[in-house]
Design a protein around this motif. Structure first.
Motif, PDB file in Angstrom:
ATOM      1  N   MET A   1      91.654 -18.830  18.258  1.00 42.40           N
ATOM      2  CA  MET A   1      91.887 -20.152  17.720  1.00 42.40           C
ATOM      3  C   MET A   1      90.582 -20.935  17.830  1.00 42.40           C
ATOM      4  SD  MET A   1      94.933 -22.812  18.489  1.00 42.40           S
ATOM      5  CE  MET A   1      94.556 -23.083  20.179  1.00 42.40           C
ATOM      6  N   LEU A   2      90.284 -21.699  16.806  1.00 39.04           N
ATOM      7  CA  LEU A   2      89.030 -22.433  16.763  1.00 39.04           C
ATOM      8  C   LEU A   2      89.291 -23.903  16.457  1.00 39.04           C
ATOM      9  CD1 LEU A   2      85.879 -22.346  16.693  1.00 39.04           C
ATOM     10  CD2 LEU A   2      86.083 -21.942  14.236  1.00 39.04           C
ATOM     11  N   ASP A   3      88.710 -24.786  17.271  1.00 35.85           N
ATOM     12  CA  ASP A   3      88.753 -26.231  17.048  1.00 35.85           C
ATOM     13  C   ASP A   3      87.313 -26.700  16.815  1.00 35.85           C
ATOM     14  OD1 ASP A   3      91.457 -26.141  17.650  1.00 35.85           O
ATOM     15  OD2 ASP A   3      91.162 -26.707  19.733  1.00 35.85           O
ATOM     16  N   LEU A   4      87.127 -27.624  15.865  1.00 34.52           N
ATOM     17  CA  LEU A   4      85.796 -28.145  15.556  1.00 34.52           C
ATOM     18  C   LEU A   4      85.788 -29.659  15.621  1.00 34.52           C
ATOM     19  CD1 LEU A   4      84.896 -26.005  12.409  1.00 34.52           C
ATOM     20  CD2 LEU A   4      84.085 -25.666  14.737  1.00 34.52           C
ATOM     21  N   ARG A   5      84.616 -30.212  15.969  1.00 32.50           N
ATOM     22  CA  ARG A   5      84.427 -31.662  16.006  1.00 32.50           C
ATOM     23  C   ARG A   5      83.026 -31.988  15.513  1.00 32.50           C
ATOM     24  NH1 ARG A   5      82.912 -36.268  19.272  1.00 32.50           N
ATOM     25  NH2 ARG A   5      84.552 -37.833  19.148  1.00 32.50           N
ATOM     26  N   VAL A   6      82.938 -32.972  14.613  1.00 27.20           N
ATOM     27  CA  VAL A   6      81.658 -33.458  14.110  1.00 27.20           C
ATOM     28  C   VAL A   6      81.653 -34.964  14.310  1.00 27.20           C
ATOM     29  CG1 VAL A   6      80.199 -33.722  12.079  1.00 27.20           C
ATOM     30  CG2 VAL A   6      81.521 -31.630  12.395  1.00 27.20           C
ATOM     31  N   ALA A   7      80.558 -35.497  14.841  1.00 28.41           N
ATOM     32  CA  ALA A   7      80.491 -36.934  15.113  1.00 28.41           C
ATOM     33  C   ALA A   7      79.103 -37.470  14.784  1.00 28.41           C
ATOM     34  CB  ALA A   7      80.825 -37.213  16.571  1.00 28.41           C
ATOM     35  N   LYS A   8      79.086 -38.722  14.390  1.00 27.69           N
ATOM     36  CA  LYS A   8      77.824 -39.430  14.110  1.00 27.69           C
ATOM     37  C   LYS A   8      77.927 -40.807  14.756  1.00 27.69           C
ATOM     38  CE  LYS A   8      74.010 -40.652  11.942  1.00 27.69           C
ATOM     39  NZ  LYS A   8      72.722 -40.222  12.365  1.00 27.69           N
ATOM     40  N   THR A   9      76.900 -41.180  15.512  1.00 30.88           N
ATOM     41  CA  THR A   9      76.872 -42.472  16.201  1.00 30.88           C
ATOM     42  C   THR A   9      75.753 -43.329  15.634  1.00 30.88           C
ATOM     43  OG1 THR A   9      77.664 -41.390  18.214  1.00 30.88           O
ATOM     44  CG2 THR A   9      76.716 -43.577  18.464  1.00 30.88           C
ATOM     45  N   TRP A  10      76.078 -44.590  15.365  1.00 32.94           N
ATOM     46  CA  TRP A  10      75.092 -45.549  14.885  1.00 32.94           C
ATOM     47  C   TRP A  10      74.915 -46.644  15.925  1.00 32.94           C
ATOM     48  CZ3 TRP A  10      78.812 -43.591  11.568  1.00 32.94           C
ATOM     49  CH2 TRP A  10      78.333 -42.891  10.474  1.00 32.94           C
ATOM     50  N   LEU A  11      73.674 -47.075  16.111  1.00 31.40           N
ATOM     51  CA  LEU A  11      73.352 -48.157  17.032  1.00 31.40           C
ATOM     52  C   LEU A  11      73.318 -49.462  16.244  1.00 31.40           C
ATOM     53  CD1 LEU A  11      72.459 -48.990  19.884  1.00 31.40           C
ATOM     54  CD2 LEU A  11      70.101 -48.566  19.162  1.00 31.40           C
ATOM     55  N   LEU A  12      74.140 -50.423  16.652  1.00 29.82           N
ATOM     56  CA  LEU A  12      74.184 -51.750  16.032  1.00 29.82           C
ATOM     57  C   LEU A  12      73.713 -52.763  17.067  1.00 29.82           C
ATOM     58  CD1 LEU A  12      77.668 -51.571  14.292  1.00 29.82           C
ATOM     59  CD2 LEU A  12      75.440 -51.087  13.295  1.00 29.82           C
ATOM     60  N   GLY A  13      72.523 -53.250  16.904  1.00 33.39           N
ATOM     61  CA  GLY A  13      71.971 -54.154  17.920  1.00 33.39           C
ATOM     62  C   GLY A  13      71.516 -53.350  19.122  1.00 33.39           C
ATOM     63  N   GLN A  14      71.397 -54.042  20.263  1.00 36.54           N
ATOM     64  CA  GLN A  14      70.894 -53.370  21.459  1.00 36.54           C
ATOM     65  C   GLN A  14      72.003 -52.770  22.318  1.00 36.54           C
ATOM     66  OE1 GLN A  14      68.448 -56.275  23.442  1.00 36.54           O
ATOM     67  NE2 GLN A  14      66.627 -55.653  22.294  1.00 36.54           N
ATOM     68  N   ASN A  15      73.205 -53.345  22.268  1.00 34.96           N
ATOM     69  CA  ASN A  15      74.261 -52.900  23.180  1.00 34.96           C
ATOM     70  C   ASN A  15      75.520 -52.406  22.479  1.00 34.96           C
ATOM     71  OD1 ASN A  15      72.694 -53.626  25.409  1.00 34.96           O
ATOM     72  ND2 ASN A  15      73.402 -55.733  25.292  1.00 34.96           N
ATOM     73  N   THR A  16      75.497 -52.288  21.164  1.00 27.00           N
ATOM     74  CA  THR A  16      76.710 -51.922  20.442  1.00 27.00           C
ATOM     75  C   THR A  16      76.486 -50.638  19.646  1.00 27.00           C
ATOM     76  OG1 THR A  16      77.205 -54.273  20.189  1.00 27.00           O
ATOM     77  CG2 THR A  16      78.436 -52.750  18.807  1.00 27.00           C
ATOM     78  N   THR A  17      77.456 -49.741  19.748  1.00 24.02           N
ATOM     79  CA  THR A  17      77.408 -48.511  18.964  1.00 24.02           C
ATOM     80  C   THR A  17      78.728 -48.318  18.216  1.00 24.02           C
ATOM     81  OG1 THR A  17      78.219 -47.178  20.799  1.00 24.02           O
ATOM     82  CG2 THR A  17      75.847 -47.329  20.559  1.00 24.02           C
ATOM     83  N   VAL A  18      78.651 -47.618  17.105  1.00 25.92           N
ATOM     84  CA  VAL A  18      79.830 -47.249  16.330  1.00 25.92           C
ATOM     85  C   VAL A  18      79.765 -45.741  16.103  1.00 25.92           C
ATOM     86  CG1 VAL A  18      81.005 -47.470  14.108  1.00 25.92           C
ATOM     87  CG2 VAL A  18      79.965 -49.470  15.165  1.00 25.92           C
ATOM     88  N   GLU A  19      80.893 -45.079  16.327  1.00 29.80           N
ATOM     89  CA  GLU A  19      80.934 -43.633  16.152  1.00 29.80           C
ATOM     90  C   GLU A  19      82.025 -43.272  15.146  1.00 29.80           C
ATOM     91  OE1 GLU A  19      80.513 -40.123  19.168  1.00 29.80           O
ATOM     92  OE2 GLU A  19      82.598 -40.770  19.167  1.00 29.80           O
ATOM     93  N   LEU A  20      81.700 -42.392  14.217  1.00 31.39           N
ATOM     94  CA  LEU A  20      82.650 -41.844  13.265  1.00 31.39           C
ATOM     95  C   LEU A  20      82.747 -40.354  13.559  1.00 31.39           C
ATOM     96  CD1 LEU A  20      84.427 -42.258  10.729  1.00 31.39           C
ATOM     97  CD2 LEU A  20      82.402 -41.692   9.370  1.00 31.39           C
ATOM     98  N   ALA A  21      83.975 -39.868  13.722  1.00 28.39           N
ATOM     99  CA  ALA A  21      84.167 -38.464  14.090  1.00 28.39           C
ATOM    100  C   ALA A  21      85.271 -37.843  13.253  1.00 28.39           C
ATOM    101  CB  ALA A  21      84.510 -38.352  15.572  1.00 28.39           C
ATOM    102  N   GLY A  22      85.124 -36.572  12.999  1.00 28.07           N
ATOM    103  CA  GLY A  22      86.152 -35.781  12.335  1.00 28.07           C
ATOM    104  C   GLY A  22      86.440 -34.553  13.180  1.00 28.07           C
ATOM    105  N   GLU A  23      87.729 -34.260  13.385  1.00 27.41           N
ATOM    106  CA  GLU A  23      88.132 -33.122  14.200  1.00 27.41           C
ATOM    107  C   GLU A  23      89.125 -32.265  13.422  1.00 27.41           C
ATOM    108  OE1 GLU A  23      87.891 -35.204  18.576  1.00 27.41           O
ATOM    109  OE2 GLU A  23      89.733 -35.445  17.418  1.00 27.41           O
TER     110      GLU A  23
END
Length: 72
Positions: A1-23
């Motif tokens: 059985m195989l599970d996959l995850r792909v994620a991308k993180t963006w830095l917004l300002g100095q202390n804020t991040t946003v992550e988009l992920a697909g599993e």
């Protein structure tokens, strides 16, 4: 059985991040057995006879089908 995850993180300002992920879980959509009835209540009267319990060796549960999840 195989599970996959792909994620991308963006830095917004100095202390804020946003992550988009697909599993994707169970990529190949395998029917892996999780639960199998191993109990045989009484022995068979003759070695060639089938077991008396009709649920002996019956699959009780399999892995869930393929699942796709998108997370933000």
């Amino acid at each position: 059985m195989l599970d996959l995850r792909v994620a991308k993180t963006w830095l917004l300002g100095q202390n804020t991040t946003v992550e988009l992920a697909g599993e994707v879980f169970n990529v190949f959509n395998e029917n892996t057995t999780l639960q199998l009835n191993q109990r045989m209540d009484e022995p068979a009267p003759d070695p060639g006879d089938p077991p008396p319990d009709p649920t002996f060796q019956r699959v009780g549960e399999i892995v869930s089908p393929r699942v796709l999840r998108i997370v933000a």
